[in-house]
Scaffold this motif. Structure first.
Motif, PDB file in Angstrom:
ATOM      1  N   ARG A  60       0.831  -1.213  -0.025  1.00 16.17           N
ATOM      2  CA  ARG A  60      -0.099   0.008   0.061  1.00 16.17           C
ATOM      3  C   ARG A  60       0.976   1.342   0.018  1.00 16.17           C
ATOM      4  O   ARG A  60       0.256   2.453   0.114  1.00 16.17           O
ATOM      5  N   ASP A 110       2.980   2.240   2.288  1.00 17.11           N
ATOM      6  CA  ASP A 110       2.662   2.985   3.482  1.00 17.11           C
ATOM      7  C   ASP A 110       3.816   2.443   4.508  1.00 17.11           C
ATOM      8  O   ASP A 110       3.689   2.358   5.777  1.00 17.11           O
ATOM      9  N   ARG A 134      -7.567   4.146   5.617  1.00 22.95           N
ATOM     10  CA  ARG A 134      -6.713   4.946   4.745  1.00 22.95           C
ATOM     11  C   ARG A 134      -5.223   4.888   5.218  1.00 22.95           C
ATOM     12  O   ARG A 134      -4.826   4.404   6.374  1.00 22.95           O
ATOM     13  N   THR A 135      -4.309   4.918   4.283  1.00 25.27           N
ATOM     14  CA  THR A 135      -3.123   5.021   4.759  1.00 25.27           C
ATOM     15  C   THR A 135      -2.590   6.133   5.293  1.00 25.27           C
ATOM     16  O   THR A 135      -3.267   7.260   5.224  1.00 25.27           O
ATOM     17  N   GLN A 159      -2.552   9.097   2.578  1.00 28.62           N
ATOM     18  CA  GLN A 159      -3.789   9.235   2.475  1.00 28.62           C
ATOM     19  C   GLN A 159      -4.467  10.431   3.366  1.00 28.62           C
ATOM     20  O   GLN A 159      -5.193  11.197   3.127  1.00 28.62           O
ATOM     21  N   SER A 160      -4.447   9.958   4.672  1.00 26.79           N
ATOM     22  CA  SER A 160      -4.947  10.770   5.930  1.00 26.79           C
ATOM     23  C   SER A 160      -4.205  12.068   5.827  1.00 26.79           C
ATOM     24  O   SER A 160      -4.827  12.988   6.023  1.00 26.79           O
ATOM     25  N   ASP A 219      -5.518  14.315   2.991  1.00 27.19           N
ATOM     26  CA  ASP A 219      -6.858  14.602   3.462  1.00 27.19           C
ATOM     27  C   ASP A 219      -6.992  15.709   4.322  1.00 27.19           C
ATOM     28  O   ASP A 219      -7.675  16.799   4.337  1.00 27.19           O
ATOM     29  N   TYR A 238       5.273  12.109   1.952  1.00 30.27           N
ATOM     30  CA  TYR A 238       3.782  12.160   2.340  1.00 30.27           C
ATOM     31  C   TYR A 238       2.979  13.226   1.439  1.00 30.27           C
ATOM     32  O   TYR A 238       1.883  12.991   1.217  1.00 30.27           O
TER      33      TYR A 238
END
Length: 425
Positions: A176, A178, A289-290, A293-294, A297, A317
């Motif tokens: 992923r 991550d 969420r990874t 992704q967080s 956001d 990131y």
């Protein structure tokens, strides 16, 4: 060097935990060039303590007790009491980490969508903390009991289980994208840090149910919740599939009774926990969420202070939205210099890549507007006093035509009027 020697000395004399707690209690600020604040530093120390001391201690004591029971010997009251105290101490430390992180005002200000599940009333808070402690203690015994039971059958089984479990977790993180940890350390050292952080975080989450580790930057919400019930499922399957005679009858019966009690305790405390926390935070326990992704956001939806926090993380990131990050920085830099928000400090400025920082145009220097930007021009007093004045053109009296020009003011007449009226204010 003096700071390093001071910190090493505190560790060597065994005063690291009290020193960290003291800095948090007096509200000490983050030191310059320090990656972590006092609260985070204290909780990292507690996590390492759980990983290197508390969890191994429980497993060693459980292993000794199980061997005594399986060999037909009597287990002393002191041994059982020691195990109970170690277990509850582990649960208490785990609950403290999560509770402190959630109730920390700076954490709630930075990420209110994640921090804030602890209720506001004193009674509810006390009940929740006790529930978290029991939940973590139960998880510690269940996971340790599963590993120790596998080791009692064959050491190979225990190591294979731990290795397969860790490999699955790291593989999911890698697939992923991550795996890289959020701390901005790069190269070989960054890889070692990422591996170490993921390894320790996974084990502490498994054995101590530290609720803070459900954060997308750590284990993740959904994976944390699955791990919380996996030891119970594993023990039930092990006792069901285990052949008769593998362990003696007394040991097998004891394991079944203990698993039943721990399983009921785990389910009851988990249910009570979800009833006590604020409803709007329950989704964080099945968040898929990874970390990347967080953070994206948070940057897109958050306020400027939340956006700034994303700059401190590993640069990978923010890589997917680097254009938006650069636009936000270049468009707001001069305004921040004037307004001086709390987060616009030396740490933030040092974290921003040089190519994203707007450069002031020097006298005689040439360049495009995108390469060299100047701070926005301030409005004149005249423009402030008369908003429409920015569209008015002032011309000398000698250049006036006989015809009255619309949108123009006679400069001499304007001066006389100023002298007659005095000042605008």
């Amino acid at each position: 060097l003096s700071k390093i020697l001071k910190e090493v000395g505190i560790v060597l004399v065994g005063m690291k935990s009290p020193w960290d707690a003291y800095k948090v209690a007096i509200g000490a600020e983050r030191e310059k060039d320090a990656e972590f604040g006092p609260m985070m530093e204290m909780n990292i120390s507690k996590g390492i303590e759980l990983f290197a001391e508390s969890i191994p201690g429980i497993m060693i004591q459980l292993s000794s007790i199980l061997k005594l029971v399986n060999s037909g010997n009597t287990v002393s009251f002191v041994a059982v009491t020691s195990l109970a105290m170690s277990t509850f101490a582990t649960g208490f430390v785990s609950a403290t980490i999560s509770y402190d992180m959630d109730t920390d005002p700076s954490s709630r200000a930075y990420l209110p969508s994640f921090y804030g599940y602890v209720p506001d009333s004193k009674r509810s808070r006390s009940t929740l903390f006790l529930t978290m402690s029991i939940l973590a203690s139960t998880q510690a015994v269940l996971k340790s009991l599963l590993v120790v039971t596998l080791g009692s059958i064959a050491t190979f089984y225990a190591w294979s289980y731990l290795l397969a479990d860790m490999t699955l977790f790291l593989s999911i993180k890698a697939l992923r994208r991550d795996f890289t940890y959020w701390v901005p350390v790069y190269g070989i050292l960054g890889f070692v840090l990422s591996f170490t952080a993921r390894f320790i975080g996974k084990l502490v989450s498994d054995f101590a149910a530290t609720i803070h580790l459900r954060h997308p930057l750590e284990v993740g919400g959904l994976y944390f919740s699955i791990n919380a019930v996996s030891p119970l499922v594993g023990m039930v399957l092990l006792l069901t599939l285990m052949e008769e005679g593998t362990l003696n009858v007394t040991t097998t019966k004891l394991l079944k009774d203990v698993t039943t009690i721990l399983g009921c305790t785990l389910l009851l405390t988990a249910t009570l926990f979800f009833l006590l926390i604020k409803r709007e935070y329950r989704h964080t326990f099945y968040d898929r969420r990874t970390g990347v992704q967080s953070q994206i956001d948070n940057f897109i939806r958050g306020e400027e202070g939340q956006k700034a926090e994303g700059i401190y993380n590993h640069k990978s990131y923010m890589e997917p939205i680097k254009d938006k990050v650069e636009k936000w920085i270049t468009s707001g830099w001069y305004r921040w210099e004037q307004e001086k928000p709390e987060w616009f400090n030396d740490r933030f400025k040092d974290s921003v890549p040089d190519h994203m920082k707007p450069r002031r145009r020097k006298r005689g220097d040439r360049g495009t507007k995108t390469e060299q930007q100047e701070p926005p021009r301030r409005r004149s007093i005249f423009e402030i006093a008369i908003p429409a004045a920015k569209n008015i053109k002032i011309t000398p009296a000698e250049k006036r035509s006989g015809k009255k020009d619309e949108g123009k003011i006679d400069i001499e007449e304007f001066k006389r009027e100023l002298s007659r009226r005095g000042t605008f204010f």
